[in-house]
Design a protein around this motif. Structure first.
Motif, PDB file in Angstrom:
ATOM      1  N   UNK A 121       0.825  -1.213   0.000  1.00  0.00           N
ATOM      2  CA  UNK A 121       0.000   0.000   0.000  1.00  0.00           C
ATOM      3  C   UNK A 121       0.859   1.263   0.000  1.00  0.00           C
ATOM      4  N   UNK A 122       1.944   1.255   0.773  1.00  0.00           N
ATOM      5  CA  UNK A 122       2.828   2.432   0.799  1.00  0.00           C
ATOM      6  C   UNK A 122       3.467   2.647  -0.568  1.00  0.00           C
ATOM      7  N   UNK A 123       3.868   1.571  -1.192  1.00  0.00           N
ATOM      8  CA  UNK A 123       4.426   1.665  -2.540  1.00  0.00           C
ATOM      9  C   UNK A 123       3.385   2.242  -3.497  1.00  0.00           C
ATOM     10  N   UNK A 124       2.143   1.777  -3.373  1.00  0.00           N
ATOM     11  CA  UNK A 124       1.070   2.257  -4.250  1.00  0.00           C
ATOM     12  C   UNK A 124       0.878   3.765  -4.107  1.00  0.00           C
ATOM     13  N   UNK A 125       1.003   4.274  -2.887  1.00  0.00           N
ATOM     14  CA  UNK A 125       0.821   5.719  -2.656  1.00  0.00           C
ATOM     15  C   UNK A 125       1.903   6.523  -3.381  1.00  0.00           C
ATOM     16  N   UNK A 126       3.158   6.056  -3.315  1.00  0.00           N
ATOM     17  CA  UNK A 126       4.237   6.756  -4.003  1.00  0.00           C
ATOM     18  C   UNK A 126       4.072   6.624  -5.520  1.00  0.00           C
ATOM     19  N   UNK A 127       3.686   5.465  -5.973  1.00  0.00           N
ATOM     20  CA  UNK A 127       3.491   5.248  -7.414  1.00  0.00           C
ATOM     21  C   UNK A 127       2.421   6.196  -7.948  1.00  0.00           C
ATOM     22  N   UNK A 128       1.333   6.301  -7.214  1.00  0.00           N
ATOM     23  CA  UNK A 128       0.253   7.186  -7.665  1.00  0.00           C
ATOM     24  C   UNK A 128       0.701   8.647  -7.706  1.00  0.00           C
ATOM     25  N   UNK A 129       1.347   9.086  -6.638  1.00  0.00           N
ATOM     26  CA  UNK A 129       1.779  10.492  -6.569  1.00  0.00           C
ATOM     27  C   UNK A 129       2.814  10.794  -7.653  1.00  0.00           C
ATOM     28  N   UNK A 130       3.802   9.928  -7.790  1.00  0.00           N
ATOM     29  CA  UNK A 130       4.869  10.165  -8.765  1.00  0.00           C
ATOM     30  C   UNK A 130       4.333  10.120 -10.197  1.00  0.00           C
ATOM     31  N   UNK A 131       3.587   9.069 -10.525  1.00  0.00           N
ATOM     32  CA  UNK A 131       3.136   8.887 -11.905  1.00  0.00           C
ATOM     33  C   UNK A 131       2.170   9.993 -12.333  1.00  0.00           C
ATOM     34  N   UNK A 132       1.316  10.435 -11.433  1.00  0.00           N
ATOM     35  CA  UNK A 132       0.390  11.514 -11.784  1.00  0.00           C
ATOM     36  C   UNK A 132       1.122  12.850 -11.930  1.00  0.00           C
ATOM     37  N   UNK A 133       2.181  13.045 -11.138  1.00  0.00           N
ATOM     38  CA  UNK A 133       2.922  14.314 -11.205  1.00  0.00           C
ATOM     39  C   UNK A 133       3.836  14.376 -12.427  1.00  0.00           C
TER      40      UNK A 133
END
Length: 883
Positions: free
Chosen positions: A332-344
């Protein structure tokens, strides 16, 4: 321009990351990034982030953006820096042996051997050694694991030594699973992090792997592909992976699969279509509304089979499905970074993009039918209703049904067309809970209706991770698998790579004596001739559900619509449709029993290993102590008499053809992984060194011993050398016209300092990323391989070993010039070769001479340097010692 021009800060949960936002390239006058394929964006970010390295200039970024904006222009060379390297033990052992030998070479040069050390993270998963020796017993897995350690103790000690002696080198011990499934479920981060002097940098997770099915990870939005073991070693040593910018083909997925369609059906359909579209050396990127109708593990099956459809990678961009999978697999923590990074940073797929591809291919998922593939190629797709007619025609089964072998007068007899191996195997399909649960439900219904599997079918269940067994146990489906005969035989590649183990001696002798055409069915990704078992003629790929059903049928030539699988107690026919699970039932079981906790528990101590691994004793040392009496691990000769000086490339003169081969020669043909015949050179070598035939193990397990492997090169009994009419592994020695084993002939030639050539047809070197297919070629004294076309990885491996790859000009071949293979050949001006330039070959015989031109299949200037250095490792070693 520097990388600072696109640097930004990204803050997530009070943690600050440095990112290289390629959206900012637009402000610098370059293309609109959101019109480029997502995989192109990964490559451009990689260039931008590594701009300050010696290998990358601002012009490279400009070139890449322009190329993907208008992909019809010529491709240019780039330097790609993968974030990490993935290995398995068959290809990993030779790499570790090479590293140990390079440490010795550096030490002999008076320098610190620790200069030879992985500079990027490496994960090696031991998954290729366990075999299906036991399958009938409930504790088959334990018995197979014991046997695995007995056979492979020396190899595992080497790998454990490497784990202790090298930095950035992790080993996942045996009995954990298959490298690609573990990569998907645990190792991959999608967005990786690296601490630098400036701070914590976040960037896309990328990798190269020493297994061709490394491509499976592209389902997660991680760009990665298989490379030669030699190339991977160079990457480990900090070298970039040099490549031409690949064209990116968009596959536009439309519609929704029918309820009874599996991910295997989709992957086989895509493989069949894309093989015709010629996507070799291209990246395939999946796009379109149909993406929303595929689960992440559906995508993984399709990405896994990228080598089968010829693509460098089959890429699925990051979207909501990716985030859901990361969360479900305890990240889940990885998913949060993936979402933030990929969207930015422009890497998140919102499915509303107008993307420019070099070509676009439409695939309507709603039109896909249930299918299998075989008998010898993954692209040989057959829809289920046509299987009986097609296989009957291929093997002439209607005329050969008179032979019936039935020692106990049971209802089913062994005959031509019988299935003797049925294996639920391979990360390709066992990574997908929907197909595995579906197979379990089919087994459950079969058991409840009183169906059973014929006596001659060897069954096995070999999941790609331990999580699979957890949810099969929790759901109660494992009991039904076992009742039917599918016992857990281990966690590894097993039957998919040819580690199917022996057949029952009576069955095998019956097949040989009566020259029977028997079959295997498996949920794997490859079915090349003799790959699964030397005595099996037809190998068919299919979903795990169909493996269960065909195992019950016991034969390949069955029409499931009209012929029953068996009879109930009251004599009523039971058809396939009666035990096929409903989609809603499968979905319910997956939602209920595939639990996040299973992933958390199984991966908590993944690097510790079991008791057998922990009890392995190894010494800690900078250099490895090679045992000169070992038949598993020997110091390779590649760096013997190593010199810092580079001599001129010598012309090839008075050369002879060692082999003349046809189309679709696989790396399995060139360097077999399976059983070692006792009467072949490798078997004779082992016997001479005190190894009993039943202790031979496999070619794959002895890849740390060059003496075995060079004797095994071209020793597949199915390889067809046109210089002889006999079984594979033989050639004609000229001028005496003596028939010899290929190894023996090569030694006679080398003793007289005679250069050797190999001629081939289309798709030479297709299949596994097997570095020994190139290493063995080199050690046999082969200077050049001349074919109609090469598969990507093997061509790179040949270059990495200093063997020159040449191709005939369009429309020409070995036969075009009336060659027989008994000529003497000459290739000159090798010191002046350039990428894709022409060379002249002279063939002479009885005073007559034929000249023809071939193309130098070297794509870049750096590959020219590799050839001149005698291979990539020599090139890197010289660079490191001189530094």
């Amino acid at each position: 321009m520097t990388d600072k021009s696109i640097k930004q800060k990204l803050i997530l949960n009070h943690q600050e990351f440095i990112v290289h936002n390629i959206n900012l390239l637009e402000k610098l006058g370059l293309t609109k990034i959101n019109h480029l394929p997502f995989s192109a964006r990964v490559l451009i970010e990689n260039l931008s982030r590594n701009l300050d390295s010696k290998a990358i200039q601002w012009s490279d970024i400009v070139t890449a953006t322009k190329f993907y904006e208008t992909p019809t222009q010529n491709s240019e060379l780039i330097a790609f820096f993968p974030a990490r390297v993935l290995m398995q033990d068959f290809t990993g052992v030779p790499a570790v042996v090479d590293f140990a030998a390079m440490r010795d070479a550096v030490k002999e040069a008076g320098l610190d051997p620790k200069k030879i050390n992985p500079l990027v993270p490496v994960d090696l998963v031991i998954d290729h050694s366990i075999q299906v020796d036991h399958f009938k017993e409930k504790n088959s897995f334990f018995l197979n694991a014991q046997k695995e350690y007995e056979r492979n103790k020396e190899r595992y000690q080497l790998l454990k030594w490497a784990q202790k002696s090298f930095d950035n080198f992790r080993v996942v011990p045996p009995e954990s699973g298959i490298c690609h499934q573990i990569n998907l479920e645990y190792l991959a981060t999608v967005v990786t992090q690296k601490q630098t002097d400036e701070g914590l940098v976040a960037f896309p997770d990328t990798l190269v792997g020493t297994d061709s099915h490394t491509t499976m990870i592209n389902a997660l939005g991680v760009l990665g592909w298989g490379v030669g073991g030699i190339e991977a070693e160079a990457v480990m040593l900090g070298q970039p992976y040099y490549m031409n910018l690949p064209q990116i083909v968009g596959v536009n997925l439309m519609g929704k699969p029918q309820k009874h369609i599996t991910s295997t059906d989709i992957a086989l359909y895509v493989t069949h279509i894309l093989r015709k579209e010629n996507v070799v050396e291209k990246i395939v990127e999946y796009t379109g509304e149909g993406l929303k109708n595929l689960t992440l593990t559906d995508r993984a099956t399709i990405s896994n089979m990228s080598p089968e459809y010829g693509a460098t990678a089959g890429f699925f961009p990051v979207d909501e499905c990716t985030l859901e999978y990361l969360t479900k697999t305890n990240r889940a923590e990885t998913a949060a970074l993936v979402e933030a990074y990929c969207k930015a940073c422009g890497f998140f797929n919102t499915h509303d993009n107008d993307i420019q591809f070099s070509k676009k291919i439409d695939v309507d998922l709603s039109l896909i039918e249930p299918s299998i593939a075989g008998p010898t190629k993954p692209q040989e797709r057959i829809t289920l209703p046509n299987v009986k007619g097609k296989t009957s025609k291929i093997f002439d089964l209607e005329c050969r049904k008179t032979l019936q072998i039935n020692p106990d007068n049971t209802p089913q007899a062994l005959a031509n067309g019988s299935i003797v191996i049925a294996a639920i195997t391979s990360c390709t399909n066992t990574s997908n809970p929907y197909t595995m649960i579906g197979a379990g439900l089919a087994a459950k219904k079969a058991v409840e209706k009183g169906l059973s599997i014929p006596w001659y079918v060897k069954t096995s269940l070999s999941p790609g991770s331990r999580v699979v067994l957890d949810y099969l146990k929790d759901s109660g489906l494992l009991d039904h698998f076992q009742t039917l005969g599918f016992n857990n035989t281990g966690f590894g590649c097993m039957t998919c790579i040819g580690n199917s183990g022996p057949l029952d001696p009576f069955i095998e002798e019956s097949i040989k004596t009566n020259e029977m055409d028997v079959m295997s069915v498996l949920s794997g990704n490859r079915n090349f001739e003799a790959r699964i078992h030397q005595e099996i003629k037809g190998n068919f790929l299919m979903s795990p559900i169909l493996v269960v059903i065909y195992a019950i049928a016991g034969r390949i030539d069955i029409d499931f619509d009209t012929e029953p699988l068996g009879l109930s107690e009251n004599g009523s026919p039971i058809f396939m449709r009666d035990i096929w699970p409903e989609a809603d039932e499968i979905n319910h079981f997956v939602a209920t029993y595939v639990k996040e906790q299973f992933f958390k528990d199984q991966y908590a101590n993944i690097f510790k290993g079991d008791k057998l691994w922990q009890e392995l004793e190894v010494s800690e040392s900078t250099t490895f102590e090679f045992d000169q009496t070992s038949t598993y691990i020997r110091k390779p000769p590649f760096f013997t008499d190593f010199s810092l000086d580079i001599s001129d490339t010598e012309d090839i003169k008075d050369a002879k053809a060692l082999l003349v081969l046809g189309d679709s020669v696989t790396t399995d043909h060139i360097s077999p992984a399976g059983a070692i015949p006792v009467d072949y050179p490798a078997g004779k070598y082992l016997v001479e060194n005190g190894v009993k035939p039943w202790e031979f193990n496999s070619y794959g397990s002895r890849r740390g011993n060059h003496e075995v492997m060079m004797r095994g090169t071209f020793a597949n009994i199915r390889i067809k050398n046109e210089l002889v009419s006999d079984i594979g592994g033989l050639t004609m020695k000229f001028p005496e016209k003596e028939q010899n084993y290929i190894f023996d002939a090569s030694q006679k030639y080398q003793n007289k300092k005679t250069d050797l050539l190999v001629f081939g047809g289309k798709e030479y070197g297709t299949g596994s990323s097997r570095d020994w297919a190139a290493k063995g070629t080199s050690l046999l004294g082969i200077k050049a391989v001349i074919t109609t076309s090469f598969e990507r990885i093997h061509r790179s491996n040949l270059v990495g070993m200093g063997v020159l790859p040449l191709i005939f000009k369009e429309g020409e071949s070995f036969d075009t010039f009336g060659l027989k293979g008994d000529e003497t050949f000459e290739i000159t001006n090798l010191n002046q070769i350039k990428p894709n330039s022409n060379l002249t070959i002279k063939a002479s015989k009885d005073g007559k001479e034929i000249e023809f031109q071939v193309i130098v299949k070297l794509n870049t200037d750096i590959e020219i340097d590799y050839i001149k250095n005698g291979g990539i490792l020599h090139y890197v070693l010289r660079q490191m010692i001189k530094a």
